[in-house]
Design a protein around this motif. Structure first.
Motif, PDB file in Angstrom:
ATOM      1  N   GLY A  44      -1.998  26.505  -7.033  1.00 42.16           N
ATOM      2  CA  GLY A  44      -3.501  27.353  -6.126  1.00 42.16           C
ATOM      3  C   GLY A  44      -4.119  26.521  -6.826  1.00 42.16           C
ATOM      4  N   LEU A  45      -4.083  25.224  -7.359  1.00 41.29           N
ATOM      5  CA  LEU A  45      -4.963  24.441  -7.886  1.00 41.29           C
ATOM      6  C   LEU A  45      -4.555  22.423  -8.309  1.00 41.29           C
ATOM      7  CD1 LEU A  45      -8.017  24.838  -8.379  1.00 41.29           C
ATOM      8  CD2 LEU A  45      -7.931  25.086 -10.795  1.00 41.29           C
ATOM      9  N   ASP A  46      -5.279  22.376  -7.461  1.00 37.71           N
ATOM     10  CA  ASP A  46      -5.489  20.561  -7.655  1.00 37.71           C
ATOM     11  C   ASP A  46      -6.921  19.706  -8.808  1.00 37.71           C
ATOM     12  OD1 ASP A  46      -2.643  20.312  -6.424  1.00 37.71           O
ATOM     13  OD2 ASP A  46      -3.750  20.028  -4.027  1.00 37.71           O
ATOM     14  N   ARG A  47      -6.021  19.203  -9.762  1.00 41.25           N
ATOM     15  CA  ARG A  47      -7.266  18.884 -10.209  1.00 41.25           C
ATOM     16  C   ARG A  47      -7.526  17.740  -9.043  1.00 41.25           C
ATOM     17  NH1 ARG A  47      -5.431  15.689 -15.108  1.00 41.25           N
ATOM     18  NH2 ARG A  47      -3.170  15.442 -14.099  1.00 41.25           N
ATOM     19  N   ALA A  48      -9.448  17.486  -9.654  1.00 41.44           N
ATOM     20  CA  ALA A  48     -10.599  17.121  -8.532  1.00 41.44           C
ATOM     21  C   ALA A  48     -10.105  15.315  -9.201  1.00 41.44           C
ATOM     22  CB  ALA A  48     -10.914  17.648  -8.643  1.00 41.44           C
ATOM     23  N   ASP A  49     -10.522  15.495 -11.031  1.00 34.62           N
ATOM     24  CA  ASP A  49     -10.383  14.087 -11.839  1.00 34.62           C
ATOM     25  C   ASP A  49      -8.559  14.649 -12.549  1.00 34.62           C
ATOM     26  OD1 ASP A  49     -10.993  12.365 -13.124  1.00 34.62           O
ATOM     27  OD2 ASP A  49     -12.945  13.275 -13.499  1.00 34.62           O
ATOM     28  N   THR A  50      -8.377  13.362 -12.841  1.00 34.64           N
ATOM     29  CA  THR A  50      -7.665  13.090 -13.951  1.00 34.64           C
ATOM     30  C   THR A  50      -8.064  12.737 -15.227  1.00 34.64           C
ATOM     31  OG1 THR A  50      -7.654  10.693 -12.882  1.00 34.64           O
ATOM     32  CG2 THR A  50      -6.167  12.010 -12.527  1.00 34.64           C
ATOM     33  N   ALA A  51      -9.530  12.205 -15.328  1.00 32.60           N
ATOM     34  CA  ALA A  51      -9.768  12.218 -16.816  1.00 32.60           C
ATOM     35  C   ALA A  51      -9.433  13.233 -17.624  1.00 32.60           C
ATOM     36  CB  ALA A  51     -11.756  11.850 -16.495  1.00 32.60           C
ATOM     37  N   LEU A  52     -10.337  13.610 -19.330  1.00 30.14           N
ATOM     38  CA  LEU A  52      -9.882  14.650 -19.723  1.00 30.14           C
ATOM     39  C   LEU A  52     -11.301  15.547 -19.379  1.00 30.14           C
ATOM     40  CD1 LEU A  52      -9.227  12.898 -23.072  1.00 30.14           C
ATOM     41  CD2 LEU A  52      -8.176  15.309 -22.087  1.00 30.14           C
ATOM     42  N   PRO A  53     -11.266  16.883 -19.273  1.00 36.07           N
ATOM     43  CA  PRO A  53     -11.727  18.031 -18.480  1.00 36.07           C
ATOM     44  C   PRO A  53     -12.975  18.258 -19.424  1.00 36.07           C
ATOM     45  CG  PRO A  53      -9.854  18.939 -19.541  1.00 36.07           C
ATOM     46  CD  PRO A  53      -9.317  17.679 -19.325  1.00 36.07           C
ATOM     47  N   GLY A  54     -14.318  18.455 -18.940  1.00 39.12           N
ATOM     48  CA  GLY A  54     -15.836  18.689 -20.079  1.00 39.12           C
ATOM     49  C   GLY A  54     -16.209  17.850 -20.944  1.00 39.12           C
ATOM     50  N   LEU A  55     -15.794  18.495 -21.845  1.00 41.38           N
ATOM     51  CA  LEU A  55     -16.701  17.485 -22.903  1.00 41.38           C
ATOM     52  C   LEU A  55     -15.590  16.417 -23.732  1.00 41.38           C
ATOM     53  CD1 LEU A  55     -20.099  18.807 -24.170  1.00 41.38           C
ATOM     54  CD2 LEU A  55     -19.731  17.447 -22.289  1.00 41.38           C
ATOM     55  N   GLN A  56     -14.270  16.990 -23.443  1.00 41.27           N
ATOM     56  CA  GLN A  56     -13.595  16.162 -24.508  1.00 41.27           C
ATOM     57  C   GLN A  56     -13.538  14.578 -24.733  1.00 41.27           C
ATOM     58  OE1 GLN A  56      -9.208  17.800 -23.832  1.00 41.27           O
ATOM     59  NE2 GLN A  56      -9.844  18.920 -22.455  1.00 41.27           N
ATOM     60  N   GLU A  57     -14.041  14.026 -23.281  1.00 39.81           N
ATOM     61  CA  GLU A  57     -13.862  12.011 -23.610  1.00 39.81           C
ATOM     62  C   GLU A  57     -14.892  12.303 -24.655  1.00 39.81           C
ATOM     63  OE1 GLU A  57     -13.395   8.400 -20.925  1.00 39.81           O
ATOM     64  OE2 GLU A  57     -12.428  10.400 -20.014  1.00 39.81           O
ATOM     65  N   LEU A  58     -16.373  12.521 -24.003  1.00 44.48           N
ATOM     66  CA  LEU A  58     -17.715  12.330 -25.135  1.00 44.48           C
ATOM     67  C   LEU A  58     -17.301  12.521 -26.294  1.00 44.48           C
ATOM     68  CD1 LEU A  58     -20.002  11.779 -25.608  1.00 44.48           C
ATOM     69  CD2 LEU A  58     -20.662  13.877 -24.924  1.00 44.48           C
ATOM     70  N   PHE A  59     -15.960  13.203 -26.503  1.00 48.53           N
ATOM     71  CA  PHE A  59     -16.050  14.193 -28.640  1.00 48.53           C
ATOM     72  C   PHE A  59     -15.081  13.209 -28.456  1.00 48.53           C
ATOM     73  CE2 PHE A  59     -13.204  16.913 -30.156  1.00 48.53           C
ATOM     74  CZ  PHE A  59     -13.821  17.018 -31.740  1.00 48.53           C
ATOM     75  N   ALA A  60     -13.746  12.974 -28.057  1.00 42.72           N
ATOM     76  CA  ALA A  60     -13.126  11.807 -28.731  1.00 42.72           C
ATOM     77  C   ALA A  60     -14.140  10.577 -28.978  1.00 42.72           C
ATOM     78  CB  ALA A  60     -12.117  11.336 -27.324  1.00 42.72           C
ATOM     79  N   GLU A  61     -15.096  10.077 -27.817  1.00 43.40           N
ATOM     80  CA  GLU A  61     -15.955   8.973 -28.201  1.00 43.40           C
ATOM     81  C   GLU A  61     -16.235   8.409 -30.064  1.00 43.40           C
ATOM     82  OE1 GLU A  61     -18.038   8.422 -24.459  1.00 43.40           O
ATOM     83  OE2 GLU A  61     -16.649   7.209 -23.538  1.00 43.40           O
ATOM     84  N   LYS A  62     -16.657  10.430 -30.082  1.00 42.96           N
ATOM     85  CA  LYS A  62     -17.856  10.199 -30.936  1.00 42.96           C
ATOM     86  C   LYS A  62     -16.749  10.450 -32.558  1.00 42.96           C
ATOM     87  CE  LYS A  62     -21.589  12.861 -29.096  1.00 42.96           C
ATOM     88  NZ  LYS A  62     -22.497  11.840 -29.721  1.00 42.96           N
ATOM     89  N   VAL A  63     -16.127  10.860 -32.207  1.00 39.78           N
ATOM     90  CA  VAL A  63     -15.025  10.780 -33.450  1.00 39.78           C
ATOM     91  C   VAL A  63     -14.321   9.435 -33.154  1.00 39.78           C
ATOM     92  CG1 VAL A  63     -12.263  11.391 -33.930  1.00 39.78           C
ATOM     93  CG2 VAL A  63     -13.690  13.597 -33.021  1.00 39.78           C
ATOM     94  N   LEU A  64     -14.239   9.020 -32.311  1.00 41.57           N
ATOM     95  CA  LEU A  64     -13.181   7.787 -32.339  1.00 41.57           C
ATOM     96  C   LEU A  64     -14.931   6.770 -33.489  1.00 41.57           C
ATOM     97  CD1 LEU A  64     -11.251   7.048 -29.397  1.00 41.57           C
ATOM     98  CD2 LEU A  64      -9.908   7.156 -31.625  1.00 41.57           C
ATOM     99  N   ALA A  65     -16.195   6.643 -32.611  1.00 45.07           N
ATOM    100  CA  ALA A  65     -16.825   5.912 -33.843  1.00 45.07           C
ATOM    101  C   ALA A  65     -16.763   5.854 -34.858  1.00 45.07           C
ATOM    102  CB  ALA A  65     -18.419   6.795 -32.634  1.00 45.07           C
ATOM    103  N   LEU A  66     -15.883   7.280 -35.877  1.00 39.89           N
ATOM    104  CA  LEU A  66     -16.393   7.278 -37.196  1.00 39.89           C
ATOM    105  C   LEU A  66     -15.463   6.109 -37.551  1.00 39.89           C
ATOM    106  CD1 LEU A  66     -16.133  11.162 -37.475  1.00 39.89           C
ATOM    107  CD2 LEU A  66     -18.191   9.570 -37.797  1.00 39.89           C
TER     108      LEU A  66
END
Length: 774
Positions: free
Chosen positions: A510-532
């Motif tokens: 009943g629900l397709d994704r409009a976007d294939t990117a990581l949802p919410g703030l997950q990508e931003l969070f990943a970038e901050k973790v990787l920056a360490l």
């Protein structure tokens, strides 16, 4: 409340003596009372068709229609209860039991919940025929056991007992990563998906010495179903080429195992709904199996009262569905108007009879109207549900479902005894690790405590070390409250494991994704973790593939290792931990293409043309994938050499003579640990002149998975028949073209080995081109 419901179910099972091996009639079993046993349909000495004749002779038109129409007074219309007939001793029946990831059922006691496998996409990643057959065998055994002992769906108020009609596997092609039900599918390749279904159905329908199958399997959703928006009223333009090249061949291959039938899909093709499509059901499907039974998906008949058919009333919708090839309605009861439709001249009683015969023929074949002791499957009982052996198979499936996408600087395996930060919403998820249609009930308590988390498994595996667990961010929100605490844990750690992805709140029926990117703030969070700058392992859990361009393309601040885990389910956390610590080395290969984020802007979700730019799936996609179909690494290293066996060939001057091509590959484990490898064989037409249809860039024609000890080697033999070099033309016919063809042997990474095959004109070969249907 849920726990009490489970306890009530167990009490019912115990009261019937079913856990003790005491014999009793299976659910819905017929011919058990004197009235029935006196009638010819219960006479096992008569031919099957004679018994069917007698059964139908006792029914009026309305009573026959009641056998193919859900009866709301008996229970939920989608579960599809059909009516019995007391005066001839015929019990009712429940049709719908989902069997994609487990036998959808209520737990019977602690430890006796149906065995749950990883999501089908992970099963596809295993590239393992034996594993797929074993999954089907587990399902067949457990469904028989549940039927034998009074098992039921997790809705006792409906009294939905478990029968033997099994709906699954679902083998629609994973056409687009945005599709909401991608987690239910084994992959994007027709041969892979069709082979998966063939093996699984063969296991589910294993026959005893008297010819009784364990279950009757129905494939879903026939066909070309991969969009949820406007579902039931959507129609897509599909060429004859795409039908026979992409949307039908996996079903044709699966029907070599002779499943009972199919559930037709909600969508329409070229204006004709799948469930009312004479060409698709009668001309194509029943060329594979003349008595294949077709049931609708839930509510599909009622959908015909809207676009694209716009039937004026129930009678027209029901007649249109029945007369075009569907036998059983699910989810609604418009078929009850069939007597009126017959009076109006829209339908015929002969067609009703044909449909009813198809449904009961399956029941007779299952042994429903024979002595239960006549089948070897009568012995299955409570102890056969989620047995130790079945648990071992499910765990093996979890190990082989994981794909190691990247492993720079030998980041994996992790060393025990370190300070490890395990971060991300999927690190602590339980339900979030399940695919769509995973189960009715997984834990006896009714909650999800028996589903192990990734963080729990890593903590248990990190013996002598310290494991810090922080969620960091939600699956899909803008809340940042946990981010700093997670970053602090990462900063103090030797190694970081980030578990990110999506779950059924993002993609589901009943629900397709409009976007294939990581949802919410997950990508931003990943970038901050990787920056360490910490060594970081990224674990992805998802149904449809994720676009992680932003995380991958960060130079030295990218993840050292990336693991695709799909929907790892109940024991997946344990399998992930065992794999990243190197306790196990059983990795799989990608059964789908991981597209860049730009793909969703380049290809419309409702464009069903597989070849229009930039193309779909590895066979036609012309862009640069993040990771290609078939890709996958290991914690050891392999080398491969292949050769063609010319001893059985009469080829002259390098020109193929039409005989089987026998080739073998020697795969050597050049590393220090045992591991699994998958050899994949592809066909490509290199130079066949001008043709009036698209050509795949390459197409999978065979594969083999092997386990090799450290410093050991194994030989894999392949026999490529003529069909492996054929291509689908614009008329949907498989044709062998003269010219230069190529066989490509690949391990999904590293150097590939190719063999050129010169095909002469077909007139000089011994056989005519083979049609799609044989």
């Amino acid at each position: 409340m849920v726990k009490m419901r489970s306890q009530v179910l167990f009490a019912l099972v115990t009261a019937c003596g079913l856990g003790s091996g005491q014999a009793s009639a299976p659910n819905f079993h017929g011919c058990v009372d004197p009235v029935a046993r006196a009638l010819p349909y219960c006479n096992t000495s008569l031919p099957l068709e004679s018994r069917l004749d007698d059964l139908l002779s006792h029914m009026s038109l309305e009573e026959k229609v009641a056998q193919i129409t859900p009866q709301q007074d008996l229970g939920d219309k989608c579960t599809t209860f059909t009516k019995g007939k007391k005066d001839i001793g015929l019990p009712e029946w429940v049709w719908l039991v989902e069997t994609n990831t487990n036998i959808a059922s209520a737990c019977l006691r602690e430890g006796s919940c149906a065995t749950t496998f990883v999501g089908p996409m992970g099963m596809g990643a295993s590239f393992n025929r034996t594993l797929w057959r074993l999954k089907g065998t587990v399902f067949g055994t457990e469904m028989r056991a549940l039927s034998n002992i009074g098992g039921m769906r997790f809705n006792p108020g409906n009294k939905a007992l478990i029968g033997l009609t099994a709906y699954g596997p679902n083998i629609n092609i994973a056409r687009d990563p945005r599709f909401g039900r991608a987690s239910e599918l084994p992959g994007e390749d027709p041969l892979l998906s069709g082979t998966y279904a063939y093996e699984m159905v063969t296991g589910m329908q294993e026959r005893d010495s008297n010819g009784y199958p364990k279950t009757a399997a129905f494939l879903k959703h026939y066909t070309a179903y991969s969009t949820e928006a406007n579902r039931g009223h959507d129609s897509y333009n599909i060429s004859t080429f795409d039908f026979f090249d992409t949307y039908l061949p996996q079903y044709e291959r699966a029907f070599r195992a002779q499943p009972a039938g199919v559930m037709c899909s909600y969508n329409a093709e070229n204006g004709h709904p799948s469930c009312a499509n004479d060409w698709l059901l009668n001309k194509v499907l029943r060329s594979w199996k003349p008595d294949a039974m077709v049931s609708t998906d839930c509510g599909a008949v009622n959908n015909l009262k809207g676009a694209p058919v716009n039937a004026p009333d129930d009678a027209h919708a029901a007649a249109f569905t029945l007369m075009n090839g569907t036998d059983l309605e699910m989810g609604d009861d418009l078929f009850k108007s069939l007597p009126a439709a017959i009076t109006m001249g829209l339908a015929t009683e002969e067609r009703v009879d044909e449909a009813v015969r198809r449904t009961f023929r399956i029941h007779f074949q299952l042994g429903r109207f024979d002595d239960p002791a006549a089948t070897a499957w009568e012995r299955f009982r409570l102890e056969d549900v989620n047995s130790t052996h079945h648990q071992q198979i499910a765990y093996e499936a979890a190990l082989q479902s994981l794909v190691l996408l990247k492993n720079e600087n030998d980041a994996l395996p992790l060393a025990k005894g370190k300070r490890i930060a395990v971060l991300g919403p999927q690190a602590i998820a339980r339900q979030g690790l399940l695919s769509d249609y995973a189960a009715d009930q997984i834990c006896f308590s009714g909650d999800d405590h028996c589903i192990g988390t990734i963080a729990e498994a890593i903590t248990a595996a990190n013996i002598g070390g310290t494991t810090l667990v922080e969620q960091g961010v939600d699956m899909n929100s803008n809340r940042t409250g946990g981010m700093q605490q997670a970053l602090a844990a990462a900063g103090s750690a030797d190694v970081v494991v980030m578990a990110l992805g999506n779950d059924k709140s993002i993609e589901h029926e009943g629900l397709d994704r409009a976007d294939t990117a990581l949802p919410g703030l997950q990508e931003l969070f990943a970038e901050k973790v990787l920056a360490l700058g910490k060594p970081t392992v990224l674990v992805l859990t998802n149904g449809g593939a994720l676009a992680i361009d932003g995380i991958m393309h960060r130079g030295s601040k990218a993840p050292y290792a990336i693991v695709e885990a799909f929907n790892p389910a109940v024991v997946g956390g344990r399998a992930i931990a065992a794999s990243i610590f190197g306790f196990e080395n059983r990795w799989g290969k990608l059964p789908v293409t991981m597209y860049p984020h730009s793909f969703i802007h380049e290809k419309s979700m409702i464009d069903y043309d597989m070849t229009s730019s930039p193309g779909r799936t590895y066979r036609y996609y012309t862009g640069q994938p993040l990771f290609p179909f078939g890709h996958g690494l290991s914690l050891t290293t392999f080398s491969m050499s292949c050769q063609r066996d010319m001893s059985k060939s009469t080829s002259v001057a390098g020109v193929w003579d039409g005989s089987s091509l026998d080739l073998s590959c020697s795969v050597a484990n050049t590393g220090s640990r045992a591991g699994d490898e998958v050899v994949q064989v592809y066909h490509r037409a290199v130079d066949i002149g001008s043709v009036s249809h698209p050509l795949p860039r390459r197409a999978l024609i065979d594969f083999a998975r092997i386990s090799i000890q450290a410093a050991g080697s194994a030989e894999v033999k392949f026999r490529i028949e003529r069909a492996g070099l054929e291509l689908v033309n614009e008329h949907g016919v498989r044709k062998l073209y003269p010219g230069m063809h190529q066989l490509i042997f690949s391990r999904g990474h590293g150097e590939e080995i190719t063999f050129d095959i010169q095909v002469p004109s077909t007139e000089s070969l011994s056989q005519d081109p083979v049609q799609v249907y044989v």
